[in-house]
Design a protein around this motif. Structure first.
Motif, mmCIF file in Angstrom:
data_model
loop_
_atom_site.group_PDB
_atom_site.id
_atom_site.type_symbol
_atom_site.label_atom_id
_atom_site.label_comp_id
_atom_site.label_asym_id
_atom_site.label_seq_id
_atom_site.Cartn_x
_atom_site.Cartn_y
_atom_site.Cartn_z
ATOM 1 N N ASP A 49 1.087 -1.268 0.010
ATOM 2 C CA ASP A 49 -0.085 -0.034 0.223
ATOM 3 C C ASP A 49 0.971 1.267 -0.204
ATOM 4 O OD1 ASP A 49 -1.342 2.300 1.777
ATOM 5 O OD2 ASP A 49 -2.936 1.301 0.885
ATOM 6 N N VAL A 50 0.738 2.138 -0.991
ATOM 7 C CA VAL A 50 1.825 3.154 -1.371
ATOM 8 C C VAL A 50 1.214 4.516 -1.135
ATOM 9 C CG1 VAL A 50 3.587 3.840 -2.679
ATOM 10 C CG2 VAL A 50 3.394 1.499 -2.415
ATOM 11 N N THR A 51 1.942 5.225 -0.552
ATOM 12 C CA THR A 51 1.267 6.753 -0.566
ATOM 13 C C THR A 51 2.429 7.598 -0.933
ATOM 14 O OG1 THR A 51 -0.389 6.632 0.966
ATOM 15 C CG2 THR A 51 0.190 8.667 0.655
ATOM 16 N N VAL A 52 2.487 8.485 -2.006
ATOM 17 C CA VAL A 52 3.726 9.464 -2.272
ATOM 18 C C VAL A 52 3.153 10.639 -1.889
ATOM 19 C CG1 VAL A 52 4.960 10.381 -4.228
ATOM 20 C CG2 VAL A 52 4.095 8.053 -4.346
ATOM 21 N N VAL A 53 4.117 11.358 -1.385
ATOM 22 C CA VAL A 53 3.999 12.756 -0.705
ATOM 23 C C VAL A 53 4.858 13.756 -1.407
ATOM 24 C CG1 VAL A 53 4.058 14.460 1.444
ATOM 25 C CG2 VAL A 53 3.078 11.928 1.621
ATOM 26 N N GLU A 54 4.214 14.704 -2.117
ATOM 27 C CA GLU A 54 5.185 15.796 -2.678
ATOM 28 C C GLU A 54 4.885 17.243 -2.323
ATOM 29 O OE1 GLU A 54 7.338 18.084 -4.849
ATOM 30 O OE2 GLU A 54 7.793 15.816 -5.059
ATOM 31 N N ALA A 55 5.655 17.890 -1.895
ATOM 32 C CA ALA A 55 5.595 19.253 -1.207
ATOM 33 C C ALA A 55 5.079 20.174 -2.506
ATOM 34 C CB ALA A 55 6.882 19.579 -0.576
ATOM 35 N N ALA A 56 5.580 20.252 -3.703
ATOM 36 C CA ALA A 56 5.042 20.977 -4.515
ATOM 37 C C ALA A 56 3.691 20.654 -5.053
ATOM 38 C CB ALA A 56 6.080 20.935 -5.851
ATOM 39 N N LEU A 96 -1.466 9.775 -4.379
ATOM 40 C CA LEU A 96 -0.435 10.952 -4.475
ATOM 41 C C LEU A 96 -1.086 12.129 -3.858
ATOM 42 C CD1 LEU A 96 2.056 12.278 -5.760
ATOM 43 C CD2 LEU A 96 0.631 12.802 -7.710
ATOM 44 N N ILE A 97 -0.253 12.521 -2.877
ATOM 45 C CA ILE A 97 -0.579 13.800 -2.016
ATOM 46 C C ILE A 97 0.261 14.870 -2.572
ATOM 47 C CG2 ILE A 97 -0.852 14.837 0.379
ATOM 48 C CD1 ILE A 97 -1.472 11.820 1.451
ATOM 49 N N THR A 98 -0.144 15.921 -2.836
ATOM 50 C CA THR A 98 0.701 17.229 -3.401
ATOM 51 C C THR A 98 0.315 18.012 -2.590
ATOM 52 O OG1 THR A 98 -0.872 17.880 -5.103
ATOM 53 C CG2 THR A 98 0.822 15.939 -5.680
ATOM 54 N N GLY A 99 1.212 19.340 -2.781
ATOM 55 C CA GLY A 99 1.164 20.622 -2.092
ATOM 56 C C GLY A 99 1.224 20.674 -0.484
ATOM 57 N N THR A 100 1.848 19.677 0.163
ATOM 58 C CA THR A 100 2.229 19.601 1.350
ATOM 59 C C THR A 100 3.161 18.906 1.935
ATOM 60 O OG1 THR A 100 1.057 18.925 3.706
ATOM 61 C CG2 THR A 100 0.887 17.387 2.109
ATOM 62 N N GLY A 101 3.989 19.380 2.788
ATOM 63 C CA GLY A 101 5.295 18.785 3.253
ATOM 64 C C GLY A 101 5.101 17.663 4.522
ATOM 65 N N VAL A 102 6.078 17.447 4.821
ATOM 66 C CA VAL A 102 6.218 16.584 5.984
ATOM 67 C C VAL A 102 6.727 17.269 7.370
ATOM 68 C CG1 VAL A 102 7.640 14.582 7.201
ATOM 69 C CG2 VAL A 102 6.749 14.552 4.596
ATOM 70 N N SER A 103 5.939 17.226 8.305
ATOM 71 C CA SER A 103 6.116 17.861 9.398
ATOM 72 C C SER A 103 7.038 17.038 10.397
ATOM 73 C CB SER A 103 5.037 17.948 10.290
ATOM 74 O OG SER A 103 5.193 18.807 11.710
ATOM 75 N N ARG A 104 7.076 15.650 10.620
ATOM 76 C CA ARG A 104 7.702 15.007 11.403
ATOM 77 C C ARG A 104 7.453 13.429 10.944
ATOM 78 N NH1 ARG A 104 5.649 14.690 17.485
ATOM 79 N NH2 ARG A 104 3.393 15.128 16.946
ATOM 80 N N LEU A 105 8.251 12.548 11.358
ATOM 81 C CA LEU A 105 8.095 11.013 11.328
ATOM 82 C C LEU A 105 7.778 10.658 12.783
ATOM 83 C CD1 LEU A 105 10.736 9.579 8.963
ATOM 84 C CD2 LEU A 105 8.511 10.829 8.564
ATOM 85 N N LEU A 106 6.905 9.759 12.987
ATOM 86 C CA LEU A 106 6.211 9.610 14.234
ATOM 87 C C LEU A 106 6.555 7.878 14.469
ATOM 88 C CD1 LEU A 106 2.599 10.591 14.304
ATOM 89 C CD2 LEU A 106 4.592 11.942 14.948
ATOM 90 N N GLY A 107 7.187 7.640 15.901
ATOM 91 C CA GLY A 107 7.403 6.116 16.224
ATOM 92 C C GLY A 107 8.710 6.428 17.360
ATOM 93 N N ARG A 108 8.654 5.524 17.939
ATOM 94 C CA ARG A 108 9.947 5.064 19.088
ATOM 95 C C ARG A 108 10.764 4.089 18.684
ATOM 96 N NH1 ARG A 108 7.170 6.223 25.332
ATOM 97 N NH2 ARG A 108 6.688 8.381 24.770
ATOM 98 N N GLY A 109 11.870 4.321 18.083
ATOM 99 C CA GLY A 109 12.534 3.335 17.675
ATOM 100 C C GLY A 109 12.517 2.920 16.236
ATOM 101 N N ALA A 110 11.194 2.678 15.818
ATOM 102 C CA ALA A 110 10.804 2.465 14.516
ATOM 103 C C ALA A 110 9.661 3.439 14.044
ATOM 104 C CB ALA A 110 10.517 0.962 14.526
ATOM 105 N N VAL A 111 9.596 3.723 12.816
ATOM 106 C CA VAL A 111 8.638 4.772 12.212
ATOM 107 C C VAL A 111 7.327 3.898 12.143
ATOM 108 C CG1 VAL A 111 8.935 3.965 9.817
ATOM 109 C CG2 VAL A 111 8.144 6.412 10.462
ATOM 110 N N THR A 112 6.374 4.766 12.504
ATOM 111 C CA THR A 112 4.964 4.177 12.748
ATOM 112 C C THR A 112 3.972 5.134 11.976
ATOM 113 O OG1 THR A 112 4.383 5.437 14.813
ATOM 114 C CG2 THR A 112 5.192 3.322 14.883
ATOM 115 N N ALA A 113 4.389 6.337 11.613
ATOM 116 C CA ALA A 113 3.546 7.338 10.964
ATOM 117 C C ALA A 113 4.285 8.374 10.379
ATOM 118 C CB ALA A 113 2.308 7.594 11.647
#
Length: 403
Positions: A168-175, A202-219
């Protein structure tokens, strides 16, 4: 020259070594490579290799017979830390020094990292063979929720491979759209549709604020407040030329090693090629640049001055969701786009970028033969458009698909 050293054991470095021998250099040839691997082909890493259709041995760019013919001394898993131009000496990370009469800089570029992700498991980049092996292993344990940050060619190809593996794939593009600097808004929109048609969000026009998770990414938390669940994150936000080791060397640096049109640097007997080289004001991270620049660079290195120039027609390609995108030339602001074969609706077409009645670039999706003819026509000296760019100002971010 008694000794020539090539720093960088990837595509451009290998082609430079080949050219040195082909152009008659019979002295000592040393190839220094930071990776432990012999030269390998990078474009398949995000495609056939990642999806399991190709193995490591199929990526090799040279065989044992060619290595024998090169008669080079290979220093792999060895990093260059500096260059003393006065003493013509390379400083290596194992404490050794290496004297050289001529130097070919082919250290390429490194994947740009997302700040704040160091030590967080499940976060990957895709630039090297080791990167690809780690990501392929991570994708092999069943369906995953994959978030790809960056909609450029590396990001799009990685997303395509992940979809083909059942993830299951989501692509995030800030532009607002991916690939606008390379293709322009009209054609970028057409190519963006490949994601949705291929099965990725495909999600466009928004950037990434932070990655969530302790030790391993969860969101992945976006700047608009949305949170995307993620088992794996692939960061594809461009690359940085590997020039840090040259600080203080008297070479001119700025988004790469600055060279004239012949890949010749500010220091005598020093040339640069490939992703690290900014030739005539342009740094192009394309497979074709890495294979075409070395012939000119070596000719000038052996001549001791610039006797030839390297301004090939830019060309790159990308394979996404079963479609092949090909582009040649250089798009400029204000170009008009004209579809001359096929249609964007059917997803197979050839279009020309034009400025004041002259063709500046050509783009094709799944039209390889017509594209080849158009590319050849565009490359003819009588029809090559003038450089309409803004002169020495930095170009848009380079294409990072390695093609």
């Amino acid at each position: 020259m008694r000794t020539v050293t090539v720093v960088g054991a990837s595509l451009a470095g290998l082609y430079a070594a080949r050219e040195l021998r082909a152009q008659g250099f019979d002295g000592r040839l040393v190839i220094v490579g930071e990776e432990r691997h012999r030269p390998y082909d990078r474009p398949p890493l995000s495609k056939d290799f990642l999806s399991g259709r190709a193995d490591e041995d199929q990526l090799a760019l040279c065989d044992a017979e060619e290595e024998t013919d090169l008669a080079a001394q290979w220093l792999l898993a060895t990093r260059a830390h500096g260059f003393d131009a006065g003493g013509r000496t390379l400083l290596l990370d194992n404490g050794r020094t290496l004297g050289t009469d001529g130097l070919v800089i082919a250290t390429g570029a490194s994947a740009r990292r997302l700040p704040g992700t160091s030590g967080l498991a499940g976060v990957h980049t895709l630039r090297t063979l080791d990167d690809a092996c780690a990501l392929r292993d991570a994708l092999s344990g069943g369906a995953r929720r994959v978030v790809v940050i960056g909609g450029g060619f590396i990001g799009a190809e990685t997303a395509s491979s992940c979809v083909s593996l059942g993830h299951d794939v989501t692509v995030v593009e800030a532009a607002p759209l991916p690939l606008v600097p390379q293709l322009g808004p009209e054609m970028a929109g057409v190519c963006a549709a490949l994601h949705r048609r291929g099965g990725a969000e495909l999600i466009t026009g928004t950037g990434v604020s932070r990655l969530l998770g302790r030790g391993a990414v969860t969101a992945v938390e976006l700047t608009d407040g949305r949170v995307l669940p993620a088992d794996l994150v692939v960061v594809g936000i461009g690359a940085v030329p590997n020039t840090g080791w040259l600080a203080g060397s008297a070479l001119l640096l700025g988004d790469g090693v600055l060279c004239d049109d012949g890949c010749v640097t500010a220091l005598p007997q020093v040339v640069a090629v490939g992703d690290v080289a900014r030739v005539g004001g342009l740094r192009a991270e394309h497979w074709t640049s890495a294979t075409e620049q070395p012939a000119v660079a070596v000719r000038n290195l052996l001549a001791g001055r610039t006797v030839d120039s390297a301004r090939p027609l830019p060309y790159f390609w990308s394979d996404q969701y079963g479609s092949r995108i090909q582009f040649a030339g250089q798009r400029h602001e204000g170009d008009t786009v004209r579809v001359v074969e096929g249609s964007t609706d059917e997803g197979s077409f050839l279009c020309l970028y034009e400025h004041q009645g002259r063709t500046t670039a050509v783009l094709a999706v799944d039209r390889p033969k017509p594209f080849l003819r158009a590319r050849r026509e565009l490359a003819r000296p009588a029809t090559r458009p003038p450089d309409l760019g803004p002169g020495p100002a930095p170009p848009p971010p380079p294409v990072t698909a390695g093609h």
